[in-house]
Design an enzyme around this catalytic site. Structure first.
Site, PDB file in Angstrom:
ATOM      1  N   ASP A  67       0.736  -0.946   0.133  1.00  0.00           N
ATOM      2  CA  ASP A  67      -0.014   0.037   0.455  1.00  0.00           C
ATOM      3  C   ASP A  67       1.059   1.233   0.734  1.00  0.00           C
ATOM      4  O   ASP A  67       1.934   1.110   0.369  1.00  0.00           O
ATOM      5  CB  ASP A  67      -0.795  -0.328   1.174  1.00  0.00           C
ATOM      6  CG  ASP A  67      -0.548  -0.059   2.583  1.00  0.00           C
ATOM      7  OD1 ASP A  67       0.851  -0.487   2.545  1.00  0.00           O
ATOM      8  OD2 ASP A  67      -1.282  -1.089   3.924  1.00  0.00           O
ATOM      9  N   ASN A 136      -7.870  -4.159  14.761  1.00  0.00           N
ATOM     10  CA  ASN A 136      -9.097  -3.712  13.884  1.00  0.00           C
ATOM     11  C   ASN A 136      -9.648  -5.286  13.069  1.00  0.00           C
ATOM     12  O   ASN A 136     -10.019  -5.114  12.412  1.00  0.00           O
ATOM     13  CB  ASN A 136      -9.549  -2.391  13.388  1.00  0.00           C
ATOM     14  CG  ASN A 136      -9.019  -2.179  11.910  1.00  0.00           C
ATOM     15  OD1 ASN A 136      -7.860  -2.419  11.361  1.00  0.00           O
ATOM     16  ND2 ASN A 136      -9.722  -0.927  11.290  1.00  0.00           N
ATOM     17  N   HIS A 138      -7.590  -4.987  10.315  1.00  0.00           N
ATOM     18  CA  HIS A 138      -6.836  -4.993   9.067  1.00  0.00           C
ATOM     19  C   HIS A 138      -5.510  -5.502   8.474  1.00  0.00           C
ATOM     20  O   HIS A 138      -4.680  -5.805   9.439  1.00  0.00           O
ATOM     21  CB  HIS A 138      -6.894  -3.638   9.108  1.00  0.00           C
ATOM     22  CG  HIS A 138      -6.041  -2.849   8.827  1.00  0.00           C
ATOM     23  ND1 HIS A 138      -6.051  -1.290   9.630  1.00  0.00           N
ATOM     24  CD2 HIS A 138      -4.637  -2.978   9.184  1.00  0.00           C
ATOM     25  CE1 HIS A 138      -4.566  -0.659   9.751  1.00  0.00           C
ATOM     26  NE2 HIS A 138      -4.339  -1.609   9.279  1.00  0.00           N
ATOM     27  N   GLU A 143      -9.398  -2.345   4.935  1.00  0.00           N
ATOM     28  CA  GLU A 143     -10.292  -1.906   6.681  1.00  0.00           C
ATOM     29  C   GLU A 143     -11.739  -3.269   6.453  1.00  0.00           C
ATOM     30  O   GLU A 143     -12.192  -3.431   5.971  1.00  0.00           O
ATOM     31  CB  GLU A 143     -10.975  -0.484   6.551  1.00  0.00           C
ATOM     32  CG  GLU A 143      -9.714   0.523   6.408  1.00  0.00           C
ATOM     33  CD  GLU A 143      -8.980   0.378   7.719  1.00  0.00           C
ATOM     34  OE1 GLU A 143      -8.864  -0.606   9.008  1.00  0.00           O
ATOM     35  OE2 GLU A 143      -7.740   1.672   7.467  1.00  0.00           O
TER      36      GLU A 143
END
Ligand code: F6R
Length: 241
Positions: A67, A136, A138, A143
């Site tokens: 990313d 979380n 990810h 996400e």
């Protein structure tokens, strides 16, 4: 899924670097999918050490990173290109032409993402994909969501991720709100996946991702369906299971 439990962060870094080194030695022209963040820093240090000792040769290795922030140039110290350069590329004999990240300066998201999918295809797919794990659940910047996004896409970062990334920026406002990321499909097509996790603050995410139901609400849970995943985690990260 194989889980390797290590005593601490140092041992996690050594074991993970060992697996990546084995990949490079077995297939010198391999394609490595790489990650940024704080977890892989120690393993990149180990890889650099392996290169300095003469045990590793990066000259034929190709890399594709997961990313990049949208809107940050390669020269920006917070860009993932800068991170990769600082932690790995400039210390080893890798051919810069063979290192790839999404183009954060491409304002047209459709073009940036299509170009990156094209690059991953053109290099023949990923032999070994390295992943960190978000609090979380990810992976990359995928996400929690209502469906798994397949290809490279532009994401609006969640509050939790913006807050987690805040430590790298001068202010909360300076943290980019969007990023380009490989999709779950890009990641799942990798022939092997290596996840590194450290620290008690990740224990709940580890439990949910690897021992809970497979759901796009916990993106990393999809890795349970991949045939060749190795998780290298320290005791603290595994303390919830
Ligand atoms: C980094 C990335 C992220 C991180 C994750 C964990 O390229 O894609 O998914 O792997 O946020 O970050 P750290 O290691 O900083 O806890």
């Amino acid at each position: 899924m194989r889980i390797i439990r290590t005593k601490d962060y140092q041992e996690m870094s050594r074991r993970a670097a060992g697996l990546i080194s084995a990949q490079i030695i077995m297939k010198p022209e391999c394609v490595l999918g790489l990650a940024t963040g704080s977890t892989p820093v120690g393993l990149y240090r180990q890889l650099v050490e392996g290169y300095r000792k003469g045990d590793l040769d990066f000259s034929r290795v190709t890399t594709v990173n997961l990313d990049e922030y949208k809107g940050l140039s390669r020269e920006n110290e917070q860009s993932y290109y800068y991170f990769m350069n600082d932690n790995l590329f400039r210390h080893v004999n890798i051919d810069r032409e063979k290192t790839h990240l999404p183009d954060g300066m491409e304002p047209d998201s459709g073009k940036a993402c299509a170009d990156y999918n094209g690059i991953i295809d053109a290099v023949g797919g990923i032999d070994l994909q390295l992943l960190g794990l978000g609090h979380n659940g990810h992976i990359g910047f995928n996400e929690p969501c209502v469906h798994f996004e397949l290809g490279t896409h532009c994401v609006d970062l969640t509050e939790s991720t913006i807050r987690a990334n805040r430590r790298f920026f001068d202010s909360y406002e300076a943290v980019p709100r969007q990023a380009y990321t490989m999709g779950i499909g890009n990641i799942m097509k990798a022939r092997k996946i290596l996840v590194v996790v450290s620290g008690e603050d990740k224990a709940a995410a580890v439990k949910e991702a690897f021992f809970g139901p497979v759901t796009p609400k916990v993106p990393a849970s999809v890795l349970q369906l991949h045939p060749d995943v190795c998780v290298v985690a320290d005791e603290a990260a595994l303390s919830g299971i």
